[in-house]
Scaffold this motif. Structure first.
Motif, PDB file in Angstrom:
ATOM      1  N   SER A  52       0.827  -1.212   0.000  1.00 10.02           N
ATOM      2  CA  SER A  52       0.000   0.000   0.000  1.00 10.02           C
ATOM      3  C   SER A  52       0.859   1.259   0.000  1.00 10.02           C
ATOM      4  CB  SER A  52      -0.931   0.024   1.210  1.00 10.02           C
ATOM      5  OG  SER A  52      -1.964  -0.907   1.043  1.00 10.02           O
ATOM      6  N   LYS A  53       1.953   1.226   0.740  1.00 12.07           N
ATOM      7  CA  LYS A  53       2.850   2.388   0.760  1.00 12.07           C
ATOM      8  C   LYS A  53       3.501   2.591  -0.608  1.00 12.07           C
ATOM      9  CE  LYS A  53       3.752   2.550   5.669  1.00 12.07           C
ATOM     10  NZ  LYS A  53       4.735   2.556   6.742  1.00 12.07           N
ATOM     11  N   HIS A  54       3.870   1.490  -1.265  1.00 11.86           N
ATOM     12  CA  HIS A  54       4.427   1.598  -2.614  1.00 11.86           C
ATOM     13  C   HIS A  54       3.389   2.201  -3.571  1.00 11.86           C
ATOM     14  CE1 HIS A  54       8.361  -0.231  -2.245  1.00 11.86           C
ATOM     15  NE2 HIS A  54       7.847  -1.231  -1.541  1.00 11.86           N
ATOM     16  N   ILE A  55       2.149   1.786  -3.408  1.00 15.90           N
ATOM     17  CA  ILE A  55       1.075   2.311  -4.264  1.00 15.90           C
ATOM     18  C   ILE A  55       0.889   3.810  -4.003  1.00 15.90           C
ATOM     19  CG2 ILE A  55      -1.405   2.213  -4.745  1.00 15.90           C
ATOM     20  CD1 ILE A  55      -1.144  -0.859  -4.245  1.00 15.90           C
ATOM     21  N   GLN A  56       0.990   4.216  -2.738  1.00 15.88           N
ATOM     22  CA  GLN A  56       0.873   5.642  -2.412  1.00 15.88           C
ATOM     23  C   GLN A  56       1.961   6.459  -3.116  1.00 15.88           C
ATOM     24  OE1 GLN A  56       0.993   5.684   1.867  1.00 15.88           O
ATOM     25  NE2 GLN A  56      -1.241   5.605   2.044  1.00 15.88           N
ATOM     26  N   VAL A  57       3.171   5.923  -3.153  1.00 24.13           N
ATOM     27  CA  VAL A  57       4.266   6.623  -3.848  1.00 24.13           C
ATOM     28  C   VAL A  57       3.939   6.734  -5.342  1.00 24.13           C
ATOM     29  CG1 VAL A  57       6.703   6.477  -4.516  1.00 24.13           C
ATOM     30  CG2 VAL A  57       6.018   5.952  -2.163  1.00 24.13           C
ATOM     31  N   LEU A  58       3.410   5.659  -5.915  1.00 20.04           N
ATOM     32  CA  LEU A  58       3.033   5.684  -7.333  1.00 20.04           C
ATOM     33  C   LEU A  58       1.878   6.662  -7.580  1.00 20.04           C
ATOM     34  CD1 LEU A  58       3.306   1.863  -8.082  1.00 20.04           C
ATOM     35  CD2 LEU A  58       4.824   3.674  -8.947  1.00 20.04           C
ATOM     36  N   GLU A  59       0.953   6.755  -6.624  1.00 17.39           N
ATOM     37  CA  GLU A  59      -0.144   7.724  -6.741  1.00 17.39           C
ATOM     38  C   GLU A  59       0.377   9.156  -6.674  1.00 17.39           C
ATOM     39  OE1 GLU A  59      -4.357   6.435  -5.013  1.00 17.39           O
ATOM     40  OE2 GLU A  59      -2.755   6.162  -3.544  1.00 17.39           O
ATOM     41  N   GLN A  60       1.287   9.412  -5.761  1.00 18.60           N
ATOM     42  CA  GLN A  60       1.849  10.758  -5.631  1.00 18.60           C
ATOM     43  C   GLN A  60       2.608  11.162  -6.896  1.00 18.60           C
ATOM     44  OE1 GLN A  60       4.114  10.308  -2.047  1.00 18.60           O
ATOM     45  NE2 GLN A  60       2.321  10.551  -0.727  1.00 18.60           N
ATOM     46  N   ALA A  61       3.145  10.175  -7.595  1.00 23.75           N
ATOM     47  CA  ALA A  61       3.840  10.434  -8.858  1.00 23.75           C
ATOM     48  C   ALA A  61       2.862  10.464 -10.027  1.00 23.75           C
ATOM     49  CB  ALA A  61       4.905   9.374  -9.091  1.00 23.75           C
TER      50      ALA A  61
END
Length: 120
Positions: A52-61
């Motif tokens: 989920s944290k990795h997905i958040q980074v991808l969302e922020q990008a």
């Protein structure tokens, strides 16, 4: 070329997000279609919370988005953002290809090919 600080920040975030192999694997999986966090977590030996944290980074990008589908929250690839990154890379690739072609032409003029002698 005009400097666009916001565009540069978006590029930085996207490339930083793609620097991690797990996030690149998530992008590769999403290229086949949307998936839930549980589905994305399956091939990794890390917690769903870490995914989920990795997905958040991808969302922020801005590389992925999430939608709500009843109880599911599928993650979707943002192909427009990937196209923008590809266009940025291609711009510089084309410049360098043109430079290499010009160098090849110059070298060919300076060192014309020598005829091969026949061996008997």
């Amino acid at each position: 070329m005009i400097y666009d600080g916001a565009a540069e920040e978006r590029l930085d975030r996207a490339f930083a997000a793609l620097a991690d192999p797990i996030r690149r694997a998530i992008i590769a999986r999403l290229s086949r279609g949307p998936a839930t966090v549980n589905e994305l977590a399956e091939p990794f030996e890390i917690s769903k919370q870490a995914v989920s944290k990795h997905i958040q980074v991808l969302e922020q990008a801005d590389l992925v988005t999430r939608t709500r589908d009843a109880q599911r929250r599928p993650v979707h690839l943002n192909p427009g953002r990937l196209e923008a990154l590809t266009a940025w890379i291609d711009r510089y690739r084309l410049i360098h290809e043109q430079q290499f072609r010009a160098l090849d032409a110059l070298l060919a003029q300076q060192n014309p090919p020598q005829p091969q002698e026949k061996q008997t």
